[in-house]
Each structure stands twice: as C-alpha cells, then as structure tokens.
Design an enzyme around this catalytic site. Structure first.
Site, PDB file in Angstrom:
ATOM      1  N   ASN A 136     -12.622  66.633 -23.104  1.00 12.09           N
ATOM      2  CA  ASN A 136     -12.866  68.072 -23.254  1.00 12.09           C
ATOM      3  C   ASN A 136     -11.754  68.954 -22.690  1.00 12.09           C
ATOM      4  OD1 ASN A 136     -15.015  68.614 -24.831  1.00 12.09           O
ATOM      5  ND2 ASN A 136     -16.538  68.478 -23.199  1.00 12.09           N
ATOM      6  N   CYS A 393     -21.885  61.418 -22.839  1.00  8.54           N
ATOM      7  CA  CYS A 393     -20.782  61.456 -23.816  1.00  8.54           C
ATOM      8  C   CYS A 393     -19.417  61.485 -23.136  1.00  8.54           C
ATOM      9  CB  CYS A 393     -20.931  62.626 -24.774  1.00  8.54           C
ATOM     10  SG  CYS A 393     -21.591  62.060 -26.355  1.00  8.54           S
ATOM     11  N   PHE A 394     -19.419  61.448 -21.806  1.00  4.21           N
ATOM     12  CA  PHE A 394     -18.202  61.297 -21.004  1.00  4.21           C
ATOM     13  C   PHE A 394     -17.178  62.404 -21.287  1.00  4.21           C
ATOM     14  CE2 PHE A 394     -19.346  57.160 -23.121  1.00  4.21           C
ATOM     15  CZ  PHE A 394     -20.442  56.927 -22.325  1.00  4.21           C
ATOM     16  N   CYS A 395     -17.673  63.629 -21.530  1.00  3.95           N
ATOM     17  CA  CYS A 395     -16.774  64.765 -21.811  1.00  3.95           C
ATOM     18  C   CYS A 395     -15.898  64.484 -23.025  1.00  3.95           C
ATOM     19  CB  CYS A 395     -15.881  65.109 -20.610  1.00  3.95           C
ATOM     20  SG  CYS A 395     -16.790  65.662 -19.196  1.00  3.95           S
ATOM     21  N   ASN A 396     -16.376  63.684 -23.947  1.00  6.26           N
ATOM     22  CA  ASN A 396     -15.576  63.334 -25.125  1.00  6.26           C
ATOM     23  C   ASN A 396     -16.449  63.504 -26.363  1.00  6.26           C
ATOM     24  OD1 ASN A 396     -13.927  62.041 -27.075  1.00  6.26           O
ATOM     25  ND2 ASN A 396     -12.957  60.826 -25.466  1.00  6.26           N
TER      26      ASN A 396
END
Ligand SMILES: Cc1ncc(COP(=O)(O)O)c(C=O)c1O
Length: 466
Positions: A136, A393-396
């Site tokens: 992100n 979502c692991f900032c992705n």
C-alpha cells in the site's frame, strides 16, 4: 538425524546442512525463541535481532556522549561521525558506488516511499506504472500522481503463480512518452505471494525512458541486492525487516541523478542551507540533507551498521539457502495435504516451487467439503499453540483481489453502495463479499527459522484435516 521426516527433508534439500552456522546462532543469539517455545513465522512482517546486536548498541551508547548532530560541538560531531559512517556502510553493504548513490535515513520503507511520492515531478502527460502486487505504501504514491494529472496504470499479476506476463511489459513501457517524467514501481519480492520479479526489468524500463522504484523491503532480508549490478533509481527498505533491531529506521537509497529530479513540497529544520522569514526565501541543501526532516534518529542509526555487520557475518548465501530449503519443504508438504474426501487443505496464492520466489507462503485453508475456513479462525487456532503468523491482506490489496477473485465490478458495486462513498469499514467490506474470503494466511520463514519451526506448522496444518 534418525527422525524420518528430517531424513526426507535432507534428501530433498541436501544444501540445508551448509547453513548450520544459523543453528549455532539460534542456540546462542536467539535462544529466547526456544526458551519461550515460540514458533515465529512472520519474518515478512519483521525480522528478529541477535542478542549481541542489542548489547553492542547499548555498549556504544553507554560509553559515549552523543549530542544533536545539527551542531559542531564535540558530542554533536561524535553523532555526525557515526551517522555518516552508517550512511557509507549502507552503500557499501549494497555494493553501491558512492559517487552514484546516496542514502536518506527515514522512519521506515513507507517514509522512503512518501519522500519519492511527494517529490517526484509527476505532471500531465506523465505516468505512474506499477504492478498489482505492490504494498500500500507504493500504491499510495498514485494519489500524488493523480493530484498532478499524471496517469496511473496497473500491470496485472495472474493466478496461480501471481506473476506478471512478461511479454506484455514492453507494451506498458510504451505508455511512457519521452520528454515527460515517468515512474515505474515494482517489488523485488511480493510481500503477499513471495514472487520475485525479474530484476532485469530495471534496465528494460530505463531503456524505455522510465525512472524505476524497486521496493526491496521484502527482498532485502534474505536476498542480496547488488546495486552495482542492478541500478534502480529509488530503493526503499526497512531495517527491522532485515535484522530486527532497531525498529523505526528505514532508508531511501537513491541514484544521485534521480534524487536531483525530486522537488520537496516543503522545507524543515536540517533540510535547507538558508531560510529567511522576512525575505520569504529558502534554499534547499544538497543530496540526502534535503530529505532528512528535523533531527535524525542519531542514537539508533548506529545500530544499523551493527545489524548489517551481523548479516555479513552470516552471509547472504547461507541465509538464502536456508530460506529456500525451508520454504521448499513447507510448500511441498502443504500443497500435498488432502482431506479424507480428497479436497486439498489449502489453496496457495503464488509459486509452488522455490524458483524465483522467497520464503513468503500465502494460502487459504478449506474444510473437507471444500468450504473456505476463515483466516481469522486459522490465526486464532495458531495463537493457541504459540505460532506467530499473519492473516488478512498484508497491506497488499491488489494481490489480495487477484488471489481471492474479487472483481472490478464487485468492488465498484461495493464502493458505490449506500453510505460507502465516504467510508467503508473492514466489516462493511467483508459484507460486500459475503461468501468469499477477504483475506488469507501468510506463513513466512526467515533468517533463523529452523526445521522444527516448519514441522510445527505442518503438524498444526495436519490437525485441520478431516
Ligand atoms: C514489500 C513491502 N514494501 C513496503 C513495506 C512497508 O514497510 P514499513 O511498514 O516498514 O514502512 C512492507 C511492509 O510490510 C513491505 O512488505
């Protein structure tokens, strides 16, 4: 050695014993893992520090007097000397030519990315091109591009491997007309799928007139980035991901030529040569000085050199081999697990082999009838047995959307739903995709993972079979 699983592992990954130095270190420097019976599998989230890193740093602090480096008194000069030494050491570590590259210390990789985003000369006719699987903090740069009228284009990644169709790259690079500023960003390693994109893209993009931002945050902890061989313009990273300590320091390693193109939107203490209040004028300092706002973290930055030396004392070859062997074993076993009904336990989002991938393994789990098990349930169960992993979502989000099959149309419907123009909470978002997973489980192995850690996770996974 008589453990049949370990024998099978060694048979499949005979290079593992060459990494025994890490087992020795684990017993001394990382003993807290086994003393506390921790199964730490979130190395993509954060690396772990060796005890001597902390001790060396504390010794340095307790033996010297360090003052604010924006001065020229003896304690200030002592700080400046260490700061500049650390800066040079970072360049040396990445084999970067000191005449070609500069280092800006930031708070983390995101801080480095924001510096690029807010200062890059985006303009109408220019372009920000990036792969779907960016973090992100790389996605966020698009807001600066939009604000200045530059176009934003995403290059998709495709299941099952979550790689880019390399044959399409030249078409994307053709979007960047000459004479304007165009920036291409991709992760050297995806923090979602573990995919390692080809570093040759850097020169391809340069040849087509693009500046290149190579996000090395997830790559640098276990892979050597040689900036004499690959020459991106901007490289953001976070040091805690590489060697655990200290947190709160990252860097933007930048080509001096590219740095000169950036225009900072403000000035701060430390970034100027002269500012006048009555004259309403300011003059930016040169190089890294123009980008380090205020007082640098002068007590912690010296710990960066200690951490880099720690990695060097082990060697990237050893670290990389270790992670490859363990990730391979994890992948081999997880992908083979099936319920009594024949339904596979997991659906993997990323490459099934160790070819051009790192130690980040992301998947969703399914029950024996083929229904997805909520990632939050898996996390809760793992917590109970002291396994640290990551879910969500692991900032992705781009990789997440592709992996989880969330379509553009579904996302548009969700974002235009009642009350959603202004605000969408995570719960609202989940409701939009009722019946579909909106997150996954990430298991990541790293520098000091051992065979027992992976076996513990595999045993946990087997416990989910029905
Ligand atoms: C690939 C990648 N880029 C950037 C970041 C941002 O790092 P930080 O949160 O330290 O700013 C991360 C963090 O997970 C990452 O994995």
């Amino acid at each position: 050695m008589s453990n049949p699983d370990f024998v099978a592992f060694l048979h499949a990954y005979p290079a593992y014993p060459t990494t025994h130095i890490i087992d020795d270190l684990r017993a001394t420097e990382y003993a807290r893992l086994d003393v506390g019976e921790h199964i730490y599998l979130d190395y993509t989230g954060g690396g772990l520090y060796a005890e001597t890193q902390v001790r060396r740093h504390h010794k340095l602090l307790s033996e010297h007097v360090f003052g604010n480096p924006h001065s020229s008194n003896p304690s200030s000069l002592a700080s400046t000397q260490l700061l500049e030494h650390a800066r040079e050491y970072v360049l040396k570590f990445f084999n970067a030519n000191l005449d070609e590259y500069d280092v800006i210390f930031t708070q983390n990789a995101s801080g480095a990315l924001k510096l690029v985003g807010e200062s890059y000369p985006f303009a109408k006719g220019g372009h920000y091109l990036l792969t779907f699987d960016n973090h992100n903090s790389v996605n966020g740069i698009r807001e600066f591009a939009h604000a200045h009228g530059a176009e934003v284009t995403y290059i998709p990644v495709a299941l099952p491997d979550m790689r880019v169709d390399a044959s399409s790259l030249n078409d994307y690079f053709a979007y960047g007309p000459k004479g304007t500023h165009n920036l291409f960003a991709f992760p050297a390693q995806s923090n979602f799928s573990g995919v390692q994109h080809p570093l040759e893209w850097v020169e391809k993009a340069h040849a087509a007139g693009w500046d290149v931002l190579l996000d090395a945050a997830a790559f640098a902890p276990t892979n050597y980035l040689d900036l004499n061989k690959v020459k991106p313009d901007f490289v953001p990273l976070s040091f805690y991901k590489m060697f655990g300590y200290p947190t709160g320091i990252g860097a933007l390693i930048a080509r001096k030529e590219a740095l000169a193109k950036l225009h900072r939107p403000w000035f701060a203490g430390g970034t100027i040569t002269v500012v006048s209040v009555q004259g309403d004028k300011f003059y930016m300092a040169d190089g890294h000085t123009a980008f380090e706002d205020g007082t640098p973290d002068y007590l912690n930055i010296p710990a960066i050199e200690i951490g880099l030396k720690h990695i060097e004392s082990i060697g990237y070859d050893v670290i990389h081999t270790r992670v490859t062997c363990l990730a391979g074993w994890l992948l081999d076993n997880l992908t083979q697990m099936k319920h009594s009904t024949g339904v596979p336990l997991i659906r993997l989002y990323g490459p099934t082999t160790t070819e051009a991938r790192g130690g980040t393994v992301t998947a969703n789990f399914y029950d024996k009838d083929g229904n997805a098990i909520d990632h939050r349930f898996i996390e809760n169960e793992a917590n109970k047995v002291n396994i640290s992993l990551r879910t969500g979502c692991f900032c992705n989000p781009g990789a997440g959307e592709v992996a989880l099959g969330l379509s553009r149309v579904e996302l548009d419907v969700c974002f235009n739903g009642p009350g959603h123009q202004e605000r969408v909470t995570l719960d609202d978002f989940r409701l939009c995709f009722d019946g579909k997973s909106t997150g996954a489980v990430r298991i990541s192995v790293g520098m000091v993972t051992n065979f027992n850690d992976v076996q513990a996770f595999l045993s946990f996974a087997r416990g989910l079979l029905g």
